[in-house]
Design a protein around this motif. Sequence first.
Motif, PDB file in Angstrom:
ATOM      1  N   ARG A 276       0.976  -1.279   0.078  1.00 31.12           N
ATOM      2  CA  ARG A 276       0.066   0.038  -0.143  1.00 31.12           C
ATOM      3  C   ARG A 276       0.878   1.243   0.040  1.00 31.12           C
TER       4      ARG A 276
ATOM      5  N   MET B 188      -2.447 -14.565  -0.742  1.00 29.38           N
ATOM      6  CA  MET B 188      -3.121 -13.321  -1.346  1.00 29.38           C
ATOM      7  C   MET B 188      -4.527 -13.267  -0.591  1.00 29.38           C
ATOM      8  N   ASP B 189      -4.771 -12.488   0.316  1.00 26.32           N
ATOM      9  CA  ASP B 189      -6.021 -12.516   1.101  1.00 26.32           C
ATOM     10  C   ASP B 189      -6.778 -11.472   0.794  1.00 26.32           C
ATOM     11  N   ALA B 190      -6.619 -10.508  -0.299  1.00 27.81           N
ATOM     12  CA  ALA B 190      -7.411  -9.285  -0.546  1.00 27.81           C
ATOM     13  C   ALA B 190      -7.123  -8.954  -1.995  1.00 27.81           C
TER      14      ALA B 190
ATOM     15  N   LEU C  34      -5.642  -7.146  -5.358  1.00 27.87           N
ATOM     16  CA  LEU C  34      -4.618  -5.898  -5.440  1.00 27.87           C
ATOM     17  C   LEU C  34      -5.336  -4.755  -6.283  1.00 27.87           C
TER      18      LEU C  34
ATOM     19  N   ASP D  73      -3.554  -0.598  -2.806  1.00 30.98           N
ATOM     20  CA  ASP D  73      -3.475  -1.595  -1.671  1.00 30.98           C
ATOM     21  C   ASP D  73      -3.363  -3.044  -2.096  1.00 30.98           C
ATOM     22  N   THR D  74      -2.632  -3.611  -0.977  1.00 34.54           N
ATOM     23  CA  THR D  74      -2.571  -5.098  -1.067  1.00 34.54           C
ATOM     24  C   THR D  74      -3.242  -5.668   0.138  1.00 34.54           C
ATOM     25  N   SER D  75      -2.680  -6.244   1.183  1.00 28.65           N
ATOM     26  CA  SER D  75      -2.952  -6.338   2.435  1.00 28.65           C
ATOM     27  C   SER D  75      -1.844  -6.390   3.063  1.00 28.65           C
ATOM     28  N   PRO D  76      -1.949  -6.457   4.461  1.00 32.75           N
ATOM     29  CA  PRO D  76      -0.519  -6.499   5.541  1.00 32.75           C
ATOM     30  C   PRO D  76       0.188  -7.755   5.325  1.00 32.75           C
ATOM     31  N   LYS D  77      -0.601  -8.649   4.795  1.00 33.88           N
ATOM     32  CA  LYS D  77       0.055 -10.059   4.558  1.00 33.88           C
ATOM     33  C   LYS D  77       0.963 -10.405   3.335  1.00 33.88           C
TER      34      LYS D  77
ATOM     35  N   PHE E 198      -2.967  -9.480  12.253  1.00 34.60           N
ATOM     36  CA  PHE E 198      -2.834 -10.292  11.324  1.00 34.60           C
ATOM     37  C   PHE E 198      -1.678 -11.420  11.662  1.00 34.60           C
TER      38      PHE E 198
ATOM     39  N   ILE F  60       1.001 -13.802  10.369  1.00 35.90           N
ATOM     40  CA  ILE F  60       2.136 -14.057   9.277  1.00 35.90           C
ATOM     41  C   ILE F  60       2.772 -15.236   9.682  1.00 35.90           C
TER      42      ILE F  60
ATOM     43  N   SER G 159      -7.933  -4.360   3.852  1.00 38.25           N
ATOM     44  CA  SER G 159      -7.496  -3.750   2.636  1.00 38.25           C
ATOM     45  C   SER G 159      -8.628  -2.992   1.691  1.00 38.25           C
ATOM     46  N   SER G 160      -8.265  -1.691   1.424  1.00 40.22           N
ATOM     47  CA  SER G 160      -9.146  -1.215   0.728  1.00 40.22           C
ATOM     48  C   SER G 160      -9.597  -1.609  -0.783  1.00 40.22           C
ATOM     49  N   SER G 161      -8.817  -2.653  -1.069  1.00 39.76           N
ATOM     50  CA  SER G 161      -9.091  -3.145  -2.275  1.00 39.76           C
ATOM     51  C   SER G 161     -10.413  -4.189  -2.104  1.00 39.76           C
ATOM     52  N   TRP G 162     -11.083  -4.251  -0.998  1.00 33.54           N
ATOM     53  CA  TRP G 162     -12.350  -4.866  -0.960  1.00 33.54           C
ATOM     54  C   TRP G 162     -13.139  -4.093  -1.402  1.00 33.54           C
TER      55      TRP G 162
ATOM     56  N   ASP H 189     -13.522 -12.010   1.123  1.00 30.87           N
ATOM     57  CA  ASP H 189     -12.544 -12.972   1.080  1.00 30.87           C
ATOM     58  C   ASP H 189     -12.984 -14.117   0.239  1.00 30.87           C
TER      59      ASP H 189
ATOM     60  N   ARG I  58     -13.436 -17.025   1.402  1.00 31.49           N
ATOM     61  CA  ARG I  58     -12.682 -18.323   1.490  1.00 31.49           C
ATOM     62  C   ARG I  58     -13.534 -19.170   2.295  1.00 31.49           C
TER      63      ARG I  58
ATOM     64  N   PHE J  69      -7.659 -21.221   0.718  1.00 28.40           N
ATOM     65  CA  PHE J  69      -8.130 -20.721  -0.379  1.00 28.40           C
ATOM     66  C   PHE J  69      -8.359 -21.606  -1.427  1.00 28.40           C
TER      67      PHE J  69
END
Lengths: 525, 525
Positions: free
Chosen positions: A72, A99-101, A103, A163-167, B5, B7, B128-131, B224, B226, B271
């Motif tokens: 991000r 990839m949990d969100a 791109l 944005d991506t995600s923090p992961k 989160f 990781i 993520s704002s990507s959502w 997500d 998932r 996933f």
Amino acid sequence: MAFKFQINDDVDWKIDENLLQKAKDNMPEIYHETVIPERIVEIVEDTDKLGGVSVKESSSKIYSLSDTTYNRGTEVIFDLGDHYVGRFSIDIDSVGSPMDAPLTLKITFAEVPSELTSDSAKYDGWLSSSWIQEELVHIDELPIRLNLPRRYAARFIRVSVLDTSPKWRAKFTNPVFNAESSVKMNDVTLKETGNVQIDNINVIATKTLLDCMQEIFEDEPKRDRRLWLGDLRLQALANYETFNNTTLVKRSLYLFGGMTAKDGRIPANVFTKPNLLPDDTFLFDYSVFFGVVLSDYFDRTSDWETLTDLYDVAKKQMDYAFKFVDENGCLSLPEEYPAFIDWSNDFDKTTAAQGTLIFSLKKFIQLSVVLHDQDYQYYEDMLKKLSDYAIYTLYDSEKVAFISGEDGEINIASQVWMIIAEIMDQATNQKIIQEMIDTQFPVSGIATPYMYHHIVEAMFIAGISEEAIKLMQEYWGKMVDLGADTFWEAFEPENPDYSPYGDPIVSSFCHAWSCTPVYLTSKYI
Amino acid sequence: MAFKFQINDDVDWKIDENLLQKAKDNMPEIYHETVIPERIVEIVEDTDKLGGVSVKESSSKIYSLSDTTYNRGTEVIFDLGDHYVGRFSIDIDSVGSPMDAPLTLKITFAEVPSELTSDSAKYDGWLSSSWIQEELVHIDELPIRLNLPRRYAARFIRVSVLDTSPKWRAKFTNPVFNAESSVKMNDVTLKETGNVQIDNINVIATKTLLDCMQEIFEDEPKRDRRLWLGDLRLQALANYETFNNTTLVKRSLYLFGGMTAKDGRIPANVFTKPNLLPDDTFLFDYSVFFGVVLSDYFDRTSDWETLTDLYDVAKKQMDYAFKFVDENGCLSLPEEYPAFIDWSNDFDKTTAAQGTLIFSLKKFIQLSVVLHDQDYQYYEDMLKKLSDYAIYTLYDSEKVAFISGEDGEINIASQVWMIIAEIMDQATNQKIIQEMIDTQFPVSGIATPYMYHHIVEAMFIAGISEEAIKLMQEYWGKMVDLGADTFWEAFEPENPDYSPYGDPIVSSFCHAWSCTPVYLTSKYI
């Protein structure tokens, strides 16, 4: 800006399918060139360059692009090394946790660095913001090769990760710009003039023309991509001196010839995508240039078929133009059929318009002679009437200048077009140009390479070659100094950030009508 | 939000291709339903609805959509009439002069009206704002049928024209939402309870489940998508009472079974797109629920093949869970392997986690009996140890409540999970629930239908049915009153705008774990 969009929804069109079929038959092949970005760059302040910014190579290197990952708020700017027209693709993968969100990317294409400093959200110009070369892309699944389907005009490509995600982070590899044109730079050998600056200007002018030569002579590859008659005339001239693709000129002539108003008017431009369609914009000078382009084309090709197919189109337009000429030979244009002359509307265009008509009529008469048109004498009479009015009424011999409009305004455009129309003897032409230089130079308030072209050409015609070369070097040379890879649609040297659209982010920095130094050099030097 | 989160990039995975092949073999067919928007709406203030807004029918009618044309700054909001999951397409044409600029659209998909009042540019949540379900689309040539390739979860679709040009306007026709699910509403006949509010809640709960049943049991179709183990357990229970698609449960079990850590841990989610991949997030309670889902599935299907294929996965996870149980039967979880229990982290979860383990172990032991596992007695011993610790150490008979954590906190989650674990006699269970109602109701600080489900189920188990029904009506009924078409991921009645993500624009308003009233009703009423 006093620009007014024309909306003429009452035009009766004459669509000539036979002529349009010939346009289609001459569709050029499009060549593709795979362009790999040369380097990764950053925007830096640089008061010597357009918009006060330039680029410098980033510490991130293009050869180790995959070593950097993006999350991000981070971005990468690719530099193609030159201006190109085409399509962009790039491999994208995720690095880290799954990839949990999606791109989200913003991908911006810029012809010049200063476009990258504009905030598109704050765009406040009068031209459609849809022209801003910026895409918002959501990608649900990685890895992919992202192939953006639209065509762009660009040297710089900024990929911003919104944005991506923090992961996980995004990784980019294999950026490719697939450049398109109907001509190739390798097919041209430019003459050397012995003047390094002029030679350099000519290379850039030729690249400008190449980027505009697609399935038609586009006026500019970044925005409307239409075939405009005024631009076509200059593109064709530069093309004859470089790529000499006469087929594309022929195609262009048939496109205009096949889509005219029933009353004879030729539109200022035509659309070719998704379908052939005439625009409802009419500009007087552009209309009468149809015969000029046809005449220039015939001079080069002796293509009788095209001439005979299209002569009547030129003739009908010429007859329509005469509606606005009174018994004294004075041209007065109605508001809905203006002459363009230049983007600036801060000077009176009446006399310049009269010049464009005389110039065009002379070229048309040459064709009528070739074809033994029985109406030939009529056009000669009209030419005399128009010229006499210019010589005896518009020319002020005390001021050694043509006046324009009710207030007798003296401006550069009037002198230039009357010189190009060649109605005075050469000695008078020289005096007029000299007076123009003495009283109105340095040029100001003129915003386009299009009008500067005509100033330089008028100076050459009048034999003031040294000053002509100097002006060409100053004007196009200043664009080069400011960082031009291709020449621009609009440029006022005294106001480099001027945009005719109120915001430079939609300005066109590769514009066909600015490619003429290569023609001027070839013809006059 | 104390959410962290996870990781875990050092997990050694055991990917069992045989088990995953069985997951693939049970891929469901996806059914499609063509949904035509019912009406055009406008956002209106409405303090009775979520976010203080609602919609009203616009004066523009859907049946005369083509009569309205759109230019810069105008928009249309389509109302599908219900919540759906799928893809959007629409015909777009230009009206007026030729299309002399691209069309730029922003298309926003919203599950609830309040999403349409959020400014995505100001999003400040931690997810993520990507959502955010919002697309920026440039269209170079009209007419087209715009087929957006991505899938959305929505009832409302806003098409905002960011720009055309002054010369033409956009016209929209034939908007279609192609809805997707692996089950059909027509296949369900919901039992009538005699309580209109409960019946209505059950319809909405079933629609919530349907929208989440795609190629997997998605936890939510907006974000997500998932397969989460905690959600799966409740979805499967609701599914047995409605669509009874046992194949999808089987597929889900094999997906988890085929992707575990080598040490035995089952990830919180997997996933399935673009490839099968376990997430590196581990939640203790979710992990141990694997055996519960398997047990519930076997109870319904007597599917010996699946049970024998997956029993060892459940067993290995149970053995891993015991690492955190001391010699007294006390469960202490490390920070990197937390129990979820609820989105809220404002209460101590130690005792609730112990409850989830006892509950899960009991279900596991049922399977070990069925399979005559020779280790059976070991699990019985562990169950006794865990239960005894809960009964003799965690239960405070004076306070008629289980305490949790070092400070002896009394919270709802502890009582609920110990009741569900069924370690006390029924009379004590009733006293505990009654004390909980007396001292801790109305519920506050609990943010999920997931936790509310367990409160209601615990009340039913303890035989406090009238109060259980009342709480179900108050909680899910309040979502209905606030405008829910499907039930939400998060809802705090005392704070209706609460989002676990810091901004409701990314909240999920159709979330699998909130579909359980239809199960609770069927089982307990």
